[in-house]
Each structure stands twice: as structure tokens, then as C-alpha cells.
Enzyme design. Structure first.
Site, short mmCIF file in Angstrom:
data_model
loop_
_atom_site.label_atom_id
_atom_site.label_comp_id
_atom_site.label_asym_id
_atom_site.label_seq_id
_atom_site.Cartn_x
_atom_site.Cartn_y
_atom_site.Cartn_z
N SER A 73 29.60 2.17 32.40
CA SER A 73 29.19 0.90 31.79
C SER A 73 27.72 0.60 32.09
CB SER A 73 30.08 -0.25 32.27
OG SER A 73 31.39 -0.11 31.76
N THR A 238 19.77 1.65 47.32
CA THR A 238 20.10 2.80 48.15
C THR A 238 21.13 3.68 47.45
OG1 THR A 238 19.68 1.55 50.16
CG2 THR A 238 21.01 3.55 50.38
N CYS A 326 46.62 -6.85 24.14
CA CYS A 326 47.51 -7.92 24.62
C CYS A 326 47.50 -8.04 26.14
CB CYS A 326 48.94 -7.65 24.16
SG CYS A 326 49.18 -7.77 22.38
#
Length: 394
Positions: A73, A238, A326
Site C-alpha cells: 500500500s 531506520t 459485506c
């Protein structure tokens, strides 16, 4: 614990013992910060570089083109946002598809609010983008094409090489979200004309919380996280040494075993698909039958709700997922299933099962029998199914 048949490997995979073993010393023995100057920290720095080289070699890329992130992502966000900012003076038009992962779609929505124009390409009934539509969507101000390598829900592998050729011909940057494909299918960034590529460790039996973004040399991309000078001043913070070491080991194992793993998974996938298709009426297989990830199965069962099916499968020790949203609190079915043309009432009854080479035919037999039993039970309680059967008899 009850019997467990894990068939949700597109969500996450089990970390392989060899990966854990490779990581362990960097928790307690070689724990130095790679950015420090003393010899002890040089051990961590060397380990990070070795993993970078393993990953680069798997793609036909250069080591200095691999930038470590916290996962797929973040890599998608970085590819779209930083590139959009860097090329905004050239244009503000981006092309993507309607079936992308939300890491891409929501980032595109973010960019739209900041003045960028996004074209969302349609797909055919198998989930493949239409190359003619892509060509027609290109404008003088188009700066980026972002199309996923393989879809996370229905497993369809996109015509990446052709997309890359179109992008190169028009001198447009090409990014692909390869989170589901990397380590599962051979990828060469030069052959496919890929300028940026996102991937994640936990999809290939590596650890969670680690990913990378490949950025071709010469592509302008602004720093995504500001702070220190890590990742050649493009991604501060880091380095996650243990995660990077584990990712490198997972890539090494995935590449070495890809051919045999693909063969095993494909055989199981076809066996499962055919049994369900033949033995459970009013069932549709979603996604391409030919250009498909070896471990992906996606069914749509008419007259049932996917959420109920998932819960009842879980009671039998079977882990799967639904194309329906759902379970995340939305009443809307999967955007991917709607994009391939399924009506809402059928899209709601979807089931995604994603296999691993360790799964067995005996497990598939158990799963098929469970699906048959549960689908029959749910349909027996469905007024829609009852009405359909009555009309069929007239």
C-alpha cells in the site's frame, strides 16, 4: 484447535521456516542500525544490500532501483503521489483501471481532490483491460499509467507487456501494482517496459510490514517520507533490517521454486474449479481461465450471500474470503465483480479461495463437500431460489 484448511493466501501467507531462521539473528545478535558508521552496524548494512540485490536480480533490475517500504500500500501511494507531484508541470492526467486494489483507487481519489484528472478504464468479462480503450484514453497531458499486474480478487493477469509497450511508445510512465504477481510469475521490468513496480513480502511467505517500490533509473520521484537520508534520501526512517532480510530470503525461495509451485497449484486449482462447477448448480467462475494466477479460484453462487457462506465455512475450519465487501461493513458488493459485469445479486454470492503448494487434493475434496452442503442449505432458506425453481418447473 479444530482442523484448519487455509485458503486465503491472497490475503497473507505463512512465513516459511527458512525465512524466520534468516531473520532471527538480526533481532538479537546483529541488531545495529545500518546508518551508523561503526563496523558492527556494517553487518546490518551488508544484509540489507544483499536482499536488495536478490530482489533486483529477480526482476532484471539494478540494486539501486529497489526502495524498501512498509508494504504494498505504501509503495502504491508513493508511486502515484510522488510521481504526480514530480511531473505535474508536464500534465495532470493519470490512467488506471476500475479493478485496481484500493491502495491505488483511493490514492487516485486523493489526487483528484488535488486537481489531477483520472481516467478509470473498463475491463472485459474476464477482468482484462481493453488495450484499444487504453490507447484512446491517452492525452497530451497524460503522465502516468497504473495497471495492476494480476487482480487480487479474480486472479486475472493483465496484458502487462502490451501496456508497457503502449506507455513507452507515448513516453508515458508505467507503474504496476504487482503485489499478487511478484514471486508467483516471472517478471522482467525491461521486457515489460515497467518504470515502477510495487510488491509486498507477506504475499510470498515472507514477513508482514515490508515491501518495496522499484523505480527505474531516470524516473523523477520525490521523497515520500521526509527525515533522514535512508533509501538514497527518498524514504526516510531506520531500515526494517529483519523484514528486509526475511523478504530477501522469501524472494530467493519463491524464484527457485516458482516452476514446481505453479505446477502444483494449477493442478489443485483446476481440480477444485471443475468439481465445484460440475457439482454445484448455478455457479459461475470469475476471472480468466487462461491468463490467471495459478493459485486463484473465484466463484459466484446464485441465490446466496457470500458473508453467510464464509461464516459457515469457517465453522468447518476453512478459511476463505468473499468478493463481497459485506465483511467490512459495506452492503456494496466487490467493485471488481461489478466491473466485470456481474449484477449485484450474483456478485454478493462470491467466494475467493487462494491456494498454496502445501494444500492437498484431500483438502480440496473436503472443501467441495462443505461448499455443496452449505450452498444447498443457504439456498433452501432463500425465497429467491424457491421462486426461481418454481418458475423453472412451469
Amino acid at each position: 484447535m479444530k482442523q484448519l484448511i487455509y485458503l486465503d493466501n491472497a490475503a497473507t501467507t505463512k512465513t516459511r521456516p527458512e525465512v524466520v531462521e534468516a531473520m532471527l539473528p538480526y533481532f538479537t545478535e546483529y541488531y545495529g542500525n545500518p546508518s551508523s558508521v561503526y563496523e558492527f552496524s556494517g553487518i546490518s548494512k551488508k544484509a540489507v544490500q544483499e536482499s536488495r540485490e536478490i530482489i533486483a536480480n529477480s526482476l532484471g533490475a539494478k540494486a539501486n532501483e529497489i526502495y524498501f517500504t512498509a508494504g504494498g500500500s505504501e509503495s502504491d501511494n508513493w508511486a502515484l503521489i510522488a510521481t504526480a507531484e514530480a511531473y505535474a508541470e508536464k500534465g495532470k492526467h493519470i490512467i488506471t483501471s476500475k479493478i485496481e486494489h484500493h491502495a491505488v483507487l483511493h490514492t487516485c481519489e486523493y489526487l483528484e481532490k488535488r486537481g489531477f484528472d483520472i481516467t478509470y478504464l473498463n475491463v472485459d468479462e474476464n477482468g482484462s483491460i481493453k488495450l484499444d480503450e487504453l490507447k484512446k484514453a491517452i492525452r497530451p497531458d497524460t503522465i502516468l499509467i497504473s495497471v495492476m499486474f494480476a487482480n487480487n480478487e479474480i486472479g486475472t493477469i493483465e496484458p502487462i507487456k502490451e501496456i508497457g509497450e503502449i506507455a513507452k511508445e507515448h513516453k508515458i510512465l508505467f507503474h504496476t501494482d504487482a503485489v499478487q504477481a511478484f514471486g508467483h510469475v516471472p517478471i522482467n521490468v525491461d521486457e515489460y517496459h515497467i518504470d515502477m513496480l510495487s510488491a509486498s513480502g507477506h504475499k510470498i511467505n515472507g514477513p508482514k510490514g515490508i515491501g518495496f517500490l522499484y523505480i527505474r533509473t531516470g524516473v523523477k520521484s520525490r521523497s515520500f517520507i521526509h527525515g533522514g537520508g535512508q533509501e538514497r534520501k527518498r524514504r526516510a526512517g531506520t531500515e526494517n533490517v529483519t523484514g528486509i532480510v526475511g523478504f530477501g530470503k522469501a524472494v530467493e525461495l519463491a524464484v527457485a521454486g516458482m516452476e514446481e509451485r505453479t505446477r502444483k497449484e494449477t493442478e489443485l486449482r483446476e481440480y477444485l474449479m471443475e468439481r465445484v462447477r460440475k457439482e454445484v448448480p448455478y455457479t459461475r467462475i470469475n476471472g480468466s481461465r487462461k491468463s490467471r494466477l495459478s493459485n486463484n479460484v473465484n466463484f459466484a453462487f446464485q441465490f446466496i450471500e457470500g458473508e453467510s457462506l464464509l461464516i459457515m465455512l469457517d465453522m468447518k475450519g476453512i478459511c476463505g474470503s468473499s468478493g463481497s465487501a459485506c465483511t467490512s461493513g459495506s452492503l456494496d458488493p466487490s467493485h471488481v465483480l461489478l466491473a466485470i459485469g456481474l449484477p449485484h445479486e450474483i456478485a454478493h454470492g462470491s467466494l475467493r479461495l487462494t491456494l498454496d503448494e502445501e494444500n492437498t487434493r484431500e483438502e480440496m475434496d473436503y472443501v467441495v463437500e462443505a461448499i455443496k452442503e452449505i450452498v444447498a442449505k443457504l439456498r433452501s432458506m432463500s425465497p429467491l431460489y424457491e421462486d426461481y425453481i418454481k418458475h423453472q418447473g412451469n
